[in-house]
Design an enzyme around this catalytic site. Structure first.
Site, PDB file in Angstrom:
ATOM      1  N   ASP A   1      -4.292  -6.204   5.118  1.00 34.21           N
ATOM      2  CA  ASP A   1      -5.335  -7.020   5.744  1.00 34.21           C
ATOM      3  C   ASP A   1      -5.271  -8.475   5.292  1.00 34.21           C
ATOM      4  OD1 ASP A   1      -6.521  -4.998   7.280  1.00 34.21           O
ATOM      5  OD2 ASP A   1      -7.511  -4.191   5.501  1.00 34.21           O
TER       6      ASP A   1
ATOM      7  N   ASN B   1       0.851  -1.194   0.000  1.00 31.35           N
ATOM      8  CA  ASN B   1       0.000   0.000   0.000  1.00 31.35           C
ATOM      9  C   ASN B   1       0.882   1.238   0.000  1.00 31.35           C
ATOM     10  OD1 ASN B   1       0.521   0.847   2.856  1.00 31.35           O
ATOM     11  ND2 ASN B   1      -0.376  -1.174   3.254  1.00 31.35           N
TER      12      ASN B   1
ATOM     13  N   PRO C   1      -3.132 -11.652  10.663  1.00 27.69           N
ATOM     14  CA  PRO C   1      -3.491 -11.406  12.068  1.00 27.69           C
ATOM     15  C   PRO C   1      -3.692  -9.910  12.293  1.00 27.69           C
ATOM     16  CG  PRO C   1      -1.148 -11.934  11.848  1.00 27.69           C
ATOM     17  CD  PRO C   1      -1.775 -12.174  10.500  1.00 27.69           C
ATOM     18  N   ASP C   2      -4.653  -9.545  13.156  1.00 27.44           N
ATOM     19  CA  ASP C   2      -4.822  -8.143  13.520  1.00 27.44           C
ATOM     20  C   ASP C   2      -3.893  -7.867  14.700  1.00 27.44           C
ATOM     21  OD1 ASP C   2      -5.660  -5.690  14.657  1.00 27.44           O
ATOM     22  OD2 ASP C   2      -7.555  -5.856  13.580  1.00 27.44           O
ATOM     23  N   ILE C   3      -2.793  -7.207  14.414  1.00 24.79           N
ATOM     24  CA  ILE C   3      -1.734  -7.024  15.427  1.00 24.79           C
ATOM     25  C   ILE C   3      -2.249  -6.167  16.581  1.00 24.79           C
ATOM     26  CG2 ILE C   3       0.649  -6.259  15.796  1.00 24.79           C
ATOM     27  CD1 ILE C   3       0.983  -6.535  12.689  1.00 24.79           C
TER      28      ILE C   3
HETATM   29  N1  CTP Z   1      -3.826  -3.052  12.276  1.00 25.71           N
HETATM   30  C1  CTP Z   1      -3.078  -4.106  12.775  1.00 25.71           C
HETATM   31  N2  CTP Z   1      -3.103  -5.291  12.128  1.00 25.71           N
HETATM   32  C2  CTP Z   1      -3.853  -5.483  11.035  1.00 25.71           C
HETATM   33  C3  CTP Z   1      -4.623  -4.412  10.526  1.00 25.71           C
HETATM   34  C4  CTP Z   1      -4.585  -3.199  11.168  1.00 25.71           C
HETATM   35  O1  CTP Z   1      -2.392  -3.934  13.779  1.00 25.71           O
HETATM   36  N3  CTP Z   1      -3.856  -6.655  10.432  1.00 25.71           N
HETATM   37  C5  CTP Z   1      -3.812  -1.779  13.025  1.00 25.71           C
HETATM   38  C6  CTP Z   1      -3.183  -0.626  12.275  1.00 25.71           C
HETATM   39  O2  CTP Z   1      -1.799  -0.523  12.552  1.00 25.71           O
HETATM   40  C7  CTP Z   1      -3.970   0.544  12.821  1.00 25.71           C
HETATM   41  C8  CTP Z   1      -5.338  -0.040  13.113  1.00 25.71           C
HETATM   42  O3  CTP Z   1      -5.147  -1.444  13.237  1.00 25.71           O
HETATM   43  O4  CTP Z   1      -3.449   0.987  14.050  1.00 25.71           O
HETATM   44  C9  CTP Z   1      -6.385   0.212  12.069  1.00 25.71           C
HETATM   45  O5  CTP Z   1      -5.889  -0.158  10.814  1.00 25.71           O
HETATM   46  P1  CTP Z   1      -6.768   0.060   9.511  1.00 25.71           P
HETATM   47  O6  CTP Z   1      -6.027  -0.517   8.344  1.00 25.71           O
HETATM   48  O7  CTP Z   1      -7.237   1.469   9.443  1.00 25.71           O
HETATM   49  O8  CTP Z   1      -8.056  -0.781   9.872  1.00 25.71           O
HETATM   50  P2  CTP Z   1      -8.448  -2.261   9.644  1.00 25.71           P
HETATM   51  O9  CTP Z   1      -8.546  -2.933  10.975  1.00 25.71           O
HETATM   52  O10 CTP Z   1      -7.525  -2.908   8.671  1.00 25.71           O
HETATM   53  O11 CTP Z   1      -9.905  -2.107   9.062  1.00 25.71           O
HETATM   54  P3  CTP Z   1     -10.348  -1.630   7.579  1.00 25.71           P
HETATM   55  O12 CTP Z   1      -9.245  -2.067   6.655  1.00 25.71           O
HETATM   56  O13 CTP Z   1     -11.611  -2.340   7.381  1.00 25.71           O
HETATM   57  O14 CTP Z   1     -10.523  -0.155   7.647  1.00 25.71           O
END
Ligand code: CTP
Length: 395
Positions: free
Chosen positions: A276, A208, A304-306
């Site tokens: 994502d 990105n 994984p959502d960190i």
């Molecule tokens: N984040 C994370 N791990 C992921 C995705 C996001 O730690 N796999 C963290 C980012 O570093 C940020 C926050 O979550 O602090 C939000 O990230 P963002 O990309 O805006 O949101 P998403 O959770 O990915 O949701 P979406 O893409 O639907 O907006």
């Protein structure tokens, strides 16, 4: 900042108008301001403006009998917690370096035993002139905090360092100076920054537009505030800020592992634009066209959502700050993410323009207490404002 008294000396330069906004910010944060306006400063802002904003008398002359009777010039600095010179012109700093005391401002600066913070603003060649360089070095050696000016287009049309930092950034420097420079001393701050790259095969990846600038700026300001900083950086081409421990990663899963390895931390600021999804089956060899015109299928799986993982972890830092990059309804989405991820604050930013990869950012800090919206600022100033707010939590 609450209850702190700032003696603000306003020098003669076009940047003097920004001192008006600075007064507003100091007062908003609970501080008190008394202004000293130099003759040059009065060419750019009026005593009336400063008196109205500070709600205090403005001092302009060393030989003002009323002032001397009511408030001697020595008394003025005695009552302050910090003396701030903003803008600090080349002339004012030269006088400070030489010990010249020929007006109220310079007399105060020679007489004061309080910490002094100078915020220079001048033409780029004046800033780079060896006389100014030597004066700044002299002042720093004597313990004056001299903030580095911003780089950019100047009022005179030239480009380079010399611009007054945005008032939000000056606020960060004031908070640091009031807290003895190191409000985050002894704290471990964990920061993620930049994009992640998710391989498709050994030569291709999903990425990105994140440049990493916002996260790197936060790392720099946090280190200057005395924190020990671990910066987990995706693939970006940025120098490591001074005093910061950097861990380079490529993928979201590597970033998640690096975050876990860096714990425990007092504060986490997750700025990274983590991908994502990743390709389910990244090829070990380069995918080749087979000549039939068939497009290879790319099955994706979720990363994984960190941030959410960190918030749910038994080692959760005391303060967890996430970012939300949005192209619409920034505050609404940030509020939803706050609840969904379990963070303390979500910094919502509008990335519909050229924020990603750009130099400026316009953010809303969303927390259980409400929404704190900052104006459009250089990313360094956003970093200063955010770290200043973080430092307030740990006072
Ligand atoms: N984040 C994370 N791990 C992921 C995705 C996001 O730690 N796999 C963290 C980012 O570093 C940020 C926050 O979550 O602090 C939000 O990230 P963002 O990309 O805006 O949101 P998403 O959770 O990915 O949701 P979406 O893409 O639907 O907006």
């Amino acid at each position: 900042m609450l209850g702190k008294r700032i003696l603000l000396i306003i020098g003669g330069g076009i940047a003097a108008y920004k001192s008006c906004e600075l007064i507003r910010l100091i007062r908003k944060a609970g501080g008190e301001v008394t202004c000293v306006l130099t003759k040059g400063g009065a060419q750019f802002v009026t005593p009336m403006t400063l008196a109205a904003l500070s709600e205090n008398p403005v001092h302009t002359s060393l030989f003002d009998l009323k002032n001397e009777v009511e408030m001697g010039h020595i008394q003025l600095s005695r009552q302050a917690d910090l003396v701030v010179v903003c803008p600090a012109t080349a002339d004012l700093m030269a006088k400070m370096a030489c010990g010249i005391a020929d007006d109220l401002a310079t007399t105060l600066l020679l007489a004061t035993d309080k910490p002094v913070l100078a915020v220079p603003a001048m033409n780029v060649r004046m800033w780079q002139h060896e006389a100014t360089v030597a004066n700044v070095a002299t002042l720093r050696a004597r313990g004056v905090t001299v903030v580095d000016p911003d780089e950019g287009v100047m009022a005179c049309g030239e480009y380079g360092p010399g611009r007054l930092p945005e008032p939000e950034a000056v606020m960060g420097a004031i908070s640091a100076a009031l807290a003895g420079e190191k409000p985050l001393a002894g704290r471990h701050v964990l920061i993620t920054a930049g994009p992640t790259h998710e391989p498709i095969d050994p030569v291709r990846y999903i990425a990105n537009r994140s440049s990493g600038r916002q996260g790197f700026a936060i790392a720099q300001v946090a280190a200057q505030a005395g924190a020990s900083v671990t910066l987990i950086a995706g693939p970006v081409d940025l120098p490591t800020p001074y005093g910061v421990a950097r861990v380079n990663v490529e993928t979201a899963r590597e970033m998640a592992a690096a975050v876990e390895a860096a714990l425990p931390a007092d504060i986490a600021v997750m700025v990274a634009a983590v991908a994502d999804w990743r390709v389910a089956d990244a090829g070990a060899q380069k995918i080749k066209k087979d000549g039939s015109g068939t497009v290879p299928p790319l099955a994706l799986v979720e990363n994984p959502d960190i941030l959410a993982g960190l918030c749910a972890s038994p080692c959760r830092p005391r303060l967890v700050v996430g970012f939300a990059a949005e192209t619409q309804d920034v505050i609404g989405h940030a509020q939803a993410k706050l609840a969904r991820k379990g963070a303390d604050w979500i910094v919502g930013n509008d990335v519909s323009g050229d924020v990603m990869g750009g130099l400026r950012n316009s953010v809303h800090i969303v927390s259980a207490d409400g929404v704190d919206s900052l104006p459009d600022l250089p990313k360094e100033a956003v970093a200063a404002a955010l770290v200043e707010r973080i430092a307030r939590v740990f006072v």
